[in-house]
Design a protein around this motif. Sequence first.
Motif, short mmCIF file in Angstrom:
data_model
loop_
_atom_site.label_atom_id
_atom_site.label_comp_id
_atom_site.label_asym_id
_atom_site.label_seq_id
_atom_site.Cartn_x
_atom_site.Cartn_y
_atom_site.Cartn_z
N LEU A 286 18.24 6.68 37.27
CA LEU A 286 19.04 7.47 36.34
C LEU A 286 18.30 8.77 36.12
N THR B 267 17.63 1.41 29.98
CA THR B 267 18.02 2.76 30.40
C THR B 267 16.78 3.61 30.64
N HIS C 216 19.86 10.49 27.53
CA HIS C 216 20.76 10.02 28.58
C HIS C 216 22.08 9.57 28.00
N ARG C 217 23.14 10.12 28.57
CA ARG C 217 24.49 9.71 28.17
C ARG C 217 25.17 9.09 29.38
N TYR C 218 25.76 7.92 29.16
CA TYR C 218 26.54 7.31 30.24
C TYR C 218 27.94 7.90 30.23
N GLN C 219 28.53 7.96 31.42
CA GLN C 219 29.92 8.42 31.60
C GLN C 219 30.19 9.70 30.82
N ALA D 102 22.88 6.74 25.25
CA ALA D 102 22.04 5.54 25.32
C ALA D 102 20.59 5.85 24.95
N GLU E 156 32.18 8.21 26.93
CA GLU E 156 30.81 8.71 26.84
C GLU E 156 30.01 7.96 25.78
N THR F 278 20.23 13.44 31.05
CA THR F 278 21.33 14.38 30.86
C THR F 278 20.86 15.54 29.99
#
Lengths: 284, 289, 264
Positions: free
Chosen positions: B57, B48, B10-13, B22, B19, B60
């Motif tokens: 969530l 997360t 999982h990557r935020y933004q 997480a 970016e 990704t």
Amino acid sequence: MEVAVRVEDVSFQYANEQTYALQNISFQVYKGEWVTIVGHNGSGKSTLAKLLIGLLPPTSGTIHVCGIPLSEETIWDVREQLGIVFQNPDNQFVGTTVQDDVAFGLENRGIQKEEMKKRINEALKKVRMEDFIHHEPHRLSGGQKQRVAIASAIALQPNVIILDEATSMLDPSGKKEVLHVMQSLRREHDMTVISITHDLNEVAKADRVIVMNKGKIVLEGTPAHIFSYGEKLEEMGLDLPFSLQLSRRLKSNGIPMTADHLTMEGLVSELWTLYSAMSNIVTK
Amino acid sequence: MDIVFRDVEHRYQINTPFEKRALYDIHVDIRSGSYVAVIGHTGSGKSTLLQHFNGLLQPTKGTAHLGDYTIVAGKKEKQLKPLRKKVGIVFQFPEHQLFEETVEKDICFGPMNFGMSEQEAKARVGEWLALVGLPEEVRHKSPFALSGGQMRRVAIAGVLAMEPEVLVLDEPTAGLDPRGRKEMMDMFANLQRQKKMTIVLVTHSMEEAARYADDIIIMHRGTIVRRGTPEQIFRNVDDLIHLGLDVPETVLFQRAIEQKFGIQFPEPCLTIEDVERSLQTLFTRVKRI
Amino acid sequence: MNGMIIGKYVPGDSLIHRLDPRTKLLLMFIYVFIVFLANNGWTYGILTLFTCLLLFLSRIPFSFMMRGLKPVLWVIVFTFFLHVLLTKEGHIVFQWLGIEVYDKAIQQGAFISLRFLLLIVVTTLLTLTTTPIEVTDGMESLLSPLKKWNVPVHELALMMSISLRFIPTLMEETEKIMKAQTARGVDFSSGPLQERMKAMTALLVPLFISAFKRAEELAVAMEVRGYRGSQNRTKWRELTWGRIDTAFMLFIGLLAIALWLLRS
């Protein structure tokens, strides 16, 4: 010994409530002492904290802080003697950055800029937050925010520091950080500390412990003395140190322990003595 | 309902200069009905991870199988409501989500969102209150008039009322006093036993993990670094210390004894009862000789 | 709101960053007025040059500024076409399907779009080079004469700075509560009006309750640190007016005079 805080026969009753939240509380805290006030949620310890810092007036009884009787007229003088760190790290961070937060109290006291600068740097160094001077609060961890809160308090050079459940919202590493900082502050600066908590580690660090239950002081003494009341503490919803719990369990299982151990080292070495004695008898 | 994650990241933004990765290389297998503890520092990615369990969530990269649901990275899953009914999440400080005028209404909020009728929900409030150990009297009180510990129980009842198959708990005992902590943890253990619920406990407390969990997952800097039964995890104490994690006092004590006595206990001691038993055996053995 | 850069601070140590916030606020304030003096090629030329100079001195990359302008670009284009189509002055440049376009219309459209663009660049530049707290300090200082008329300037500034301090905290909190309620089956993004109202209650009530609690605790924390209003209070953040600030003020004064003289 000089008395820093004297609480005499203090009772308190909240409006609209039948029972007293605090009943005939008396105790003293001496200069340079670390006193922990412990009790489960609802024991009256938070009410006591509010009284000590003048947020609530006692229904009866008196409180003296560094010789000043606490009253509506003296409240600002009394607060100058106190530095207080509250529970929620976010809700006591006033400044937009670390340095602004430490500066806030100094500004209120009308301290000149040069002196402010000196005190901000010193205070942040003492809590080991000097590298974060320009940081904004949302980029800090809970433990770091509490360290800034401690810096903000000590920058005002108070005589007594009150930790009002200052570690209860932190994760284990945050708790450790805060306790380390407080201990080193005490070693180096001979500070008077009153910590209000239900955390066992804070109890063990104290010079003296006051146990509260149902609005009354039920026990008072050194940590070792307090812990010797094992079951009584458990009945009040408090924890016992692991070594102590185990010592008691072993004793009731017929292992002839001579003491209730507060430290793991103590317990292990007594067990070893017992064990070797027993195996010696057997081999003889 | 089984939970199986394969190579989840999982990557935020994502695709912005902010970016941040997480989570990565996450493989998880959680059997239906088991009790799993997820341990790690603040910032290790455990929060997360837990938000992936009900699709708050979405990965990704990789795939998350949640019972009948399969969430594949890149495909936006739209109909997540049935999944959210099956996986209840109790967030940290859940009392902060209370909002209704009465305890009853607040508890009924979740189940009614998932289609239960108001009558049925209200009829069952008593049952849910009992589950979390609250007395019937609080039913018509304002949740904000209760003590902190009681508010937390109301919030948990509100999640249990959705009758989830999986209960995800994020630091459910944070800020409670020792008695409150123990009561709460025993309550979850009971739920697992009686309701055959799967429990995922996110915690900082090694003691809690050692005492209650069937399996432990240790997270560090965004990925899983160790997994196994408590016995397997706590066999290797130095490893845990190396990761900067606390070790249960029972295990530390065992190690101290083992070093002093020059012996080796067959199993790691996970609870104080285990320690007691091991010492008992040790001492009876000397007596018998 | 993705891509908007107005309101974001870009840390730096440029000449513009180091200017006293009062200078920057005054500069912007004057600029907003003198923009309206420009009405021909010369004056617009000088103004554009001045703005580019500010941008250059701020060391904010031109491309970064352009990216930030993207969201408002269509407004500018729209303004341009509106003027081109509606103004009927001067000579007809071309006719097409009954639409007549005049030369004056093109000129005016261009000027007005340019004015709009310049205003946005300058205000964005202020927020890019000045932290919100500096803006607050600057405002407090500039407005301090109003204290004579009992305007609570200090209190307003403190309110501003505390709000700034708590914006990230409240944002985080909002996200947390939304997640918790989503997990309880709330749908914040779709559904009939009645359900959405309920969803908003489930978000706003906890948010308000916690905000009040925060406010209360913060007030206590401020009080125990000796906060008793602005009296006898010193300031940690002192603004210092330097030679460079005077220079910039003179410069914008000259610019205003030049525009006045060169306008037609």
